[in-house]
Enzyme design. Structure first.
Site: not given
Ligand code: GBH
Length: 465
Positions: A83, A127, A172, A301, A303, A370
């Site tokens: 991707r 992006h 996003e 995505n 995390y 992601e």
């Molecule tokens: C992605 O964004 C992007 O698509 C990518 O480009 C980037 O490199 C990658 O992730 C890593 O950052 O402070 O605990 O509330 C992710 C963006 C990540 C935004 C989690 C909101 C909340 C964390 N998001 N964040 S918190």
């Protein structure tokens, strides 16, 4: 007989996409080559104080010149899919007008290299690297930007539609709108909640117009999607006040994108919640139907989860906030391990999120576009990079994904963020998300232990090991 097997093996469907992800500004470099115009990230990164250490994407990991080596790495790992995003300012240096052929040539070379290595390209059209000339006219607060995006999408589709099957409009839009225009942590760095809500609508509209453009050029052969960073949001308690806080965050973070895209309407409660910020008059008749373009899959995505509680008095309605209209809410600390981004680690949030979207949005097919973690990686004395934390993280999230599949979710793929260490936006090069280590001074690539592990996983899953 089989007794006491500790964990059921993960099971993924045949044809599941095993990939890694990247984005143009984070990896390409070559900021002024072959006619590329400036983007809002060039401007932002050059503005003192915006990006840690003054880092920029000028060189990044020099993927623009090293894409052949990088595709070889993907092939070595056995990735079945990759991707990446196309940089709008390479293709239309000022965001409108004639195409810069040299910009499209690069992506054609990349796609051909991928195809000849047997790797399926997943192309994302946007992006975050908006042409600066469009920002000068208001950027995503200006409806015109959405129309320009539709034209740009058509240009890319005309050049690559004969060989790219998987198309994603936006990555996003939450980040583009809220980090870009509400809290200002990302380019263009504006702090204006009303502007951020206008940006949401124009990004949604851009998605609809972009999807329509790709569909009309490529036809039914195109598999269309959008990638959302949905918020796996939890209430701190079941009190009515905390549950209302949950409803509000879920509305602004998730339903403001999901509902128009997948149901063709904006959520009435969110429009009412934010009426003190904007009258939403920029939503014109017919827009919701445009935004509700037919999609083949939704990219997710994931995390980290987010826990929310009712206002505790420490916030202010006017506070600078990622989520417009939510500056008064509180986000209590949760007792979970954290990555070096300070993001709590909890794979059950991924399972919850997949189940929720599956349930509320008609079983739409999904792809995890992601997932991954930043870690303090370094090359050890024997030239190896040990990142057991990342292996654990990915393994736990694959378990969660497999559980969702067993529970009925139509999940089609999993993409590791990221293939390489790269330019981590406002954090610059200080945060390493790659499964491949990059030594920035020499641009040497080294597979981390997690890359070896991922290769074995993929081989095992595909019955090749
Ligand atoms: C992605 O964004 C992007 O698509 C990518 O480009 C980037 O490199 C990658 O992730 C890593 O950052 O402070 O605990 O509330 C992710 C963006 C990540 C935004 C989690 C909101 C909340 C964390 N998001 N964040 S918190």
């Amino acid at each position: 007989g089989a007794t006491a097997t500790a964990v059921a093996p993960r099971r993924f469907p045949v044809g599941f996409h095993w990939g890694a992800a990247s984005s143009a500004y984070q990896i390409e470099g070559a900021w002024n080559e072959d006619g590329r115009g400036p983007s809002i990230w060039d401007t932002f990164a050059r503005t003192p104080g915006r990006v840690r250490n003054g880092d920029t994407g000028d060189v990044a990991i020099d993927h623009y010149h090293r894409y052949r080596e990088d595709v070889r790495i993907m092939a070595d790992l056995g990735l079945t899919a990759y991707r990446f995003s196309t940089a709008w300012p390479r293709i239309q240096p000022t965001g409108s007008g004639p195409v810069n052929g040299a910009g499209l040539d690069f992506y054609e070379r990349l796609v051909d290299e991928l195809l000849s290595a047997g790797i399926t390209p997943f192309l994302t059209l946007y992006h975050w690297d908006l042409p600066q000339a469009l920002e000068d006219e208001g950027g995503w607060t200006n409806r015109e930007t959405a129309l320009r995006f539709g034209d740009y999408a058509a240009h890319v589709a005309r050049r690559l539609g004969d060989r790219v099957e998987f198309w994603t409009t936006l990555n996003e839009p939450w980040c583009s709108a809220y980090l870009g225009y509400s809290s200002g942590k990302h380019a263009p760095g504006r702090v204006d909640q009303a502007a951020a809500l206008a940006a949401v609508h124009h990004l949604n509209l851009a998605h609809g117009l972009g999807a329509q453009a790709v569909r009309s050029v490529v036809g039914d052969a195109a598999q269309l999607s959008v990638t959302l960073n949905l918020c796996a949001v939890r209430a701190a308690s079941q009190s009515p006040e905390d549950l209302d806080a949950l409803r509000r965050i879920d509305g602004v973070a998730n339903r403001l994108f999901l509902d128009p895209m997948l149901r063709g309407s904006y959520p009435a409660d969110v429009l009412a919640d934010t009426a003190h910020l904007t009258d939403w008059s920029f939503i014109r008749e017919g827009d919701p139907a445009t935004i509700n373009a037919r999609l083949d899959a939704l990219g997710i995505n994931y995390y980290t989860p987010l826990t929310v509680a009712a206002p505790d008095g420490s916030g202010h309605v006017e506070a600078v906030t990622d989520h417009p209209g939510c500056g008064d809410l509180s986000f209590p600390d949760v007792d979970l391990p954290r990555t070096i981004m300070d993001w709590p680690i909890d794979a059950t949030g991924l399972h919850e999120l997949l189940m929720r979207v599956h349930r509320d949005y008609d079983g739409i097919p999904m792809v995890i576009t992601e997932n991954g973690m930043a870690n303090d990686d370094y090359i050890g004395p024997t030239g190896e990079v040990h990142d057991p934390e990342r292996i654990q993280y990915v393994s736990d999230h694959l378990d969660a994904a497999a559980r969702a599949i067993a529970d009925g979710v139509d999940l089609r793929g999993y993409f590791q963020w990221s293939l390489h260490d790269n330019f981590e936006w406002a954090y610059g090069y200080g945060k390493r998300f790659g499964i491949v280590y990059v030594d920035y001074p020499t641009q040497k690539r080294t597979l981390k232990a997690s890359a070896h592990w991922y290769r074995d996983q993929i081989a095992q899953e595909r019955g090749l090991a």
